[in-house]
Write a protein that holds these residues in place. Structure first.
Motif, PDB file in Angstrom:
ATOM      1  N   GLU A 223       0.764  -1.236  -0.209  1.00  8.92           N
ATOM      2  CA  GLU A 223      -0.166  -0.033  -0.034  1.00  8.92           C
ATOM      3  C   GLU A 223       0.928   1.082   0.134  1.00  8.92           C
ATOM      4  O   GLU A 223       1.798   1.584   0.836  1.00  8.92           O
ATOM      5  N   LEU A 702     -15.599  -0.074   6.285  1.00 11.51           N
ATOM      6  CA  LEU A 702     -14.179  -0.290   5.976  1.00 11.51           C
ATOM      7  C   LEU A 702     -13.923  -1.677   6.115  1.00 11.51           C
ATOM      8  O   LEU A 702     -13.262  -2.454   5.337  1.00 11.51           O
ATOM      9  N   THR A 703     -14.031  -2.034   7.650  1.00 11.48           N
ATOM     10  CA  THR A 703     -13.715  -3.500   7.726  1.00 11.48           C
ATOM     11  C   THR A 703     -14.281  -4.427   7.128  1.00 11.48           C
ATOM     12  O   THR A 703     -13.659  -5.845   6.825  1.00 11.48           O
ATOM     13  N   ASN A 706     -13.131  -4.949   3.564  1.00 11.79           N
ATOM     14  CA  ASN A 706     -11.476  -5.319   3.247  1.00 11.79           C
ATOM     15  C   ASN A 706     -11.352  -6.607   4.076  1.00 11.79           C
ATOM     16  O   ASN A 706     -10.250  -7.226   4.263  1.00 11.79           O
ATOM     17  N   ASN A 707     -12.621  -7.065   4.783  1.00  8.90           N
ATOM     18  CA  ASN A 707     -12.361  -8.526   5.393  1.00  8.90           C
ATOM     19  C   ASN A 707     -11.605  -8.306   6.568  1.00  8.90           C
ATOM     20  O   ASN A 707     -10.856  -9.161   6.907  1.00  8.90           O
TER      21      ASN A 707
END
Length: 884
Positions: A223, A702-703, A706-707
């Protein structure tokens, strides 16, 4: 005190070993090819699972190499479709360097003809985050079998560092498949589980193809041009060549073996910053970095490096780094290992800044040496067998050096000479240790005059307790009438936090409220009667309450650490087997998996108990009674334990058998008919609450997208209510836990919490405890002021610790309490600020915490003991939050 310190001697010896093996580097994939235990049953049936099975006789336990048991193999249920993801999963028990996979089909003595023509591999280092293996060219599918009987051995390039492995059969057509598997490799004792670094860069030279110095096998995330959370080419065991444009691998691009950066492109003022995370705290002696030094092309080893240390992932970086200046070499262009001494610093995570010496800096391998690491062997790496098993393994192939490897440089005689010298030194050191022990035993028999300076405190009838960290000291003759009588066995030594506290005059100056009664006894002891009321510090120190000789302190963690519960009075003079209500469990059905911690006289192990649900029968506290074996925690008394420790252990069993609450760890059974004495308690598959929360984020969009592992605010409130409920139960029995914290709360898969007492015995949480004069350890960041300054532990001090535990929960255990204060400052904060107009530093309000809940925490931290809520009140106050 004995003049020689055998531990120091052993540390020096270990350093010699590390220096002698420094030239060996880390694991060599060409030699790390040892069977890990599928065929010979060192990997137990319970460690082999599967997504499905056709019949019970084709279950995962039958997927063993060269085995014809059952129906001859593991077979997933039904026809395997091209879109299916059926798998055979193996738990290797420890982090392992996996280099080879062998497969067979179902032969079943010529009655079977099912096999997998291809397969994939998924792996995980923690059992939660799974990664897909790909070879150096990016292919994930491995060629399998062409018939049911022949073995197919595939080298894994790059190798995998993992604990859990899944073999996933792959098919192009709908068909039936069956598999038998063996895994090969050796233990990953280095313990590195991830490193973070800037993304590698491209080198463009006029008239030459582009060289790519990226980490092509990295299994973490990339990232914003930074690698994080994984391992790759720096840990694959492949050392780069002197010419960085060449590679040891075939059909790969130029620069493949190196991860490299250009000085003027990072914007980091001339350095590359990398972070390294390990599986547990380690005492680091050195770091080895294999670096290119082809200076004619503008590439040099780093000029210097500075490393910072973090004892725990949620702690702050220690301010003092280790800095090492490299001796640069402008005459020898050979790539080489640079050994950086780390001065035995203890950490779980390191951050190192490598400073450029030229335009480019390139690494091919990074390895670490630590005193807690099992030293690598030259020829026979140890397989991941259980602690009680000794196995000699044989490599599956004979490996000859490739033509590209450098020839032997003739240093073998020197290495042999060094090893012989080390062996002679070891013999001398062992002799010195044995002699020192003999001298120490003689000295211990001499009169212990130093005891005259120790403070002794009598146990009184007040409801708070003096918790002592050392065995009882017999009363000495000649004591004044105000001292203890020779017949009273309940006097023990108390080591206060600072030598100046051992002087009553200084204590009066430190604590003015005690000035009128500094010579009075310090309100200690267990509860004389269940209905004894609590008292304030003034009441305790100004009353003439009677003493109770029957009062006893039972060390519920005494043999496995320094912690203990304080409990009501017991009339236990001599315990026998008939006093123990727990059933005797067959010792041979306990399979040891991992040491969780240890203390002076005992150890705590994670074990599998075969047949335990059937053994316990109806009314078993186990949540799942269908499985053949369950994970349990086993406290075991060591062979060198004293008679006092043995008696305390039996008392601990009797006390724990009284505890029966859904939020308290239960004693399941015992092994006490023969040595070593063992008690078997529950253990939760989700581990402790501290580790569980620290690896999660608060639930959000968001969690979910993105798992990312997450918990909701409702989950946190539910956890808080359960802890309050368990402590309410302990308080109803007048039990004082004394070490309540998230590390001592265990979770099962349904997020049910059970309060335990394993935290202090685990090295993972050693930084949470403050060592007093090298003797005792105390969780001072969770302790009430009266516990720190006066040694008093009550239900009210447990309430204080409960407030800190709530604070941990709502910070998701990302930070240690009072993380900006040193241990000494935490102690000063309890005294100075209370005395100076009540200006104490309190913990801040966590962002996730509702205001009403933080107000409840603040009430737990009231200075006046009667002003703190009870656990019954806390439970009633928290319950409505869960139902909102």
């Amino acid at each position: 005190m004995c003049w020689c310190d055998r531990w120091t001697i052993m540390h020096l010896f270990l350093l010699l070993i590390l220096q002698a093996t420094a030239a060996l580097g880390q694991i060599d994939p060409a030699h790390c090819r040892y069977a890990l235990g599928m065929e010979d049953n060192r990997i137990k049936d319970e460690a082999i699972t599967a997504s499905s099975q056709w019949y019970e006789t084709t279950g995962p336990q039958y997927g063993r190499f060269n085995s014809e048991e059952g129906d001859g193999a593991w077979c997933p249920k039904g026809q395997l479709e091209p879109s299916d993801t059926q798998y055979l999963q193996v738990d290797l028990g420890r982090l392992t360097f996996l280099t080879v996979v062998g497969t067979q089909g179902r032969y079943a003595r010529n009655s079977g003809n099912e096999y997998a023509r291809a397969y994939r591999l998924n792996y995980s280092r923690d059992g939660v985050l799974w990664k897909s293996w790909r070879n150096r060219l990016g292919n994930a599918v491995i060629e399998g079998n062409k018939n049911a009987y022949q073995s197919v051995i595939n080298d894994i390039h790059p190798p995998i560092i993992t604990r859990y492995i899944r073999v996933i059969p792959v098919t192009k057509l709908s068909t039936t498949v069956c598999m038998r598997v063996e895994l090969y490799g050796c233990l990953w004792d280095e313990g590195l589980i991830s490193y973070s670094a800037p993304e590698g860069q491209l080198m463009q030279q006029p008239g030459h193809p582009i060289a790519n110095f990226s980490d092509s096998t990295y299994d973490g995330v990339n990232e914003r041009r930074r690698l994080s959370g994984g391992l790759g080419q720096l840990t694959d065991g492949v050392i780069g060549l002197d010419n960085f444009l060449q590679a040891r691998q075939y059909h790969v691009w130029r620069g493949y073996d190196y991860l490299g950066w250009r000085n003027d492109s990072l914007g980091t003022q001339g350095h590359v910053e990398m972070e390294f995370v390990f599986d547990r705290q380690r005492n680091f002696t050195s770091m080895k970095v294999h670096s290119n030094n082809m200076f004619s092309q503008g590439v040099k080893i780093f000029s210097s490096v500075s490393c910072w240390f973090k004892p725990r992932l949620i702690a702050a970086w220690e301010p003092e780094p280790v800095t090492f200046m490299t001796v640069l070499d402008d005459r020898n262009p050979s790539a080489r290992y640079v050994t950086v001494p780390l001065n035995r610093r203890t950490a779980k995570s390191l951050r190192c800044r490598f400073y450029f010496a030229d335009v480019w800096m390139m690494f091919s391998e990074v390895s670490f040496q630590s005193e807690d690491t099992v030293l690598p062997t030259l020829l026979v790496p140890s397989p991941p067998a259980s602690e009680e098993t000794t196995v000699t393994t044989t490599p599956i192939t004979t490996v000859t050096p490739s033509a590209s490897e450098p020839p032997d440089d003739g240093n073998t005689p020197i290495l042999i000479g060094c090893l012989v010298t080390i062996i002679l030194l070891l013999i001398i050191i062992i002799f010195l240790i044995l002699w020192c022990q003999c001298v120490c035993k003689v000295l211990e028999k001499a009169p212990r005059r130093i005891l005259d300076e120790d403070v002794t405190v009598r146990l009184s009838s007040c409801s708070d307790t003096i918790i002592l960290q050392t065995p009882p000291v017999p009363p000495r003759s000649g004591r004044s009438a105000t001292g203890p009588a020779n017949s009273d066995p309940h006097y023990e030594r108390v080591f206060l936090l600072d030598p100046q506290y051992q002087n009553p005059a200084v204590l009066r100056n430190k604590l003015p409220e005690l000035s009128q009664s500094a010579e009075a006894s310090a309100c200690g002891g267990g509860y004389a009667e269940p209905d004894v009321t609590q008292c304030t510090p003034h009441q305790c120190f100004h009353s003439n309450a009677p003493h109770y000789a029957e009062t006893d302190i039972v060390r519920l963690q005494g043999v496995t650490g320094s912690n203990m519960y304080a409990v009501p009075a017991l009339t236990v003079d001599s315990l026998t087997r008939k006093d123990i209500s727990a059933a005797e469990f067959p010792r041979q059905q306990l399979i040891f998996r991992e040491k969780l911690g240890e203390g002076q006289f005992g150890e705590v192990h994670l074990c599998e108990a075969e047949g335990l649900p059937e053994f316990l029968g109806e009314g078993s506290p186990l949540p799942d009674r269908d499985c053949l074996s369950v994970l349990v925690a086993v406290k075991q008394l060591r062979a060198d334990a004293t008679n006092q420790a043995r008696n305390d252990f039996l008392k601990e069993i009797k006390i724990m058998s009284r505890l029966n609450d859904p939020n308290i760890i239960r004693l399941l059974c015992v092994c006490v008919t023969s040595d070593p004495l063992c008690m078997v308690t529950e253990y939760m598959e989700n581990g402790d609450l501290n580790m569980f929360l620290s690896q999660r984020e608060i639930e959000s969009t968001l969690t979910h997208a993105n798992n990312i592992p997450s918990v909701s605010l409702s989950d946190l409130l539910h956890m808080s209510v359960q802890i309050a409920s368990g402590m309410k139960y302990l308080a109803s029995l007048n039990f004082v836990h004394r070490d309540l914290a998230t590390r001592n709360c265990l979770l099962d898969r349904r997020l049910t919490i059970k309060i335990a007492d394993f935290g202090m015995s685990r090295n993972l949480y050693s930084s949470d405890y403050y060592r007093i004069q090298g003797r005792a350890v105390l969780p001072i960041r969770w302790m009430a002021w009266e516990s720190i300054l006066l040694g008093k532990f009550t239900t009210a001090s447990d309430v204080w610790a409960f407030g800190v535990t709530l604070w941990e929960i709502f910070t998701l255990c990302k930070e240690q309490p009072y993380s900006l204060l040193s241990d000494e400052q935490v102690i000063e904060n309890t005294g100075e600020f209370f005395r100076n107009q009540g200006r104490q530093i309190f913990l801040y309000a966590p962002p996730l915490c509702p205001p009403s809940l933080f107000e409840l925490m603040m009430r737990c931290w009231r200075r006046d003991i009667p002003d703190r809520p009870t656990f019954e009140g806390l439970y009633q106050a928290l319950r409505p939050h869960v139902n909102q």
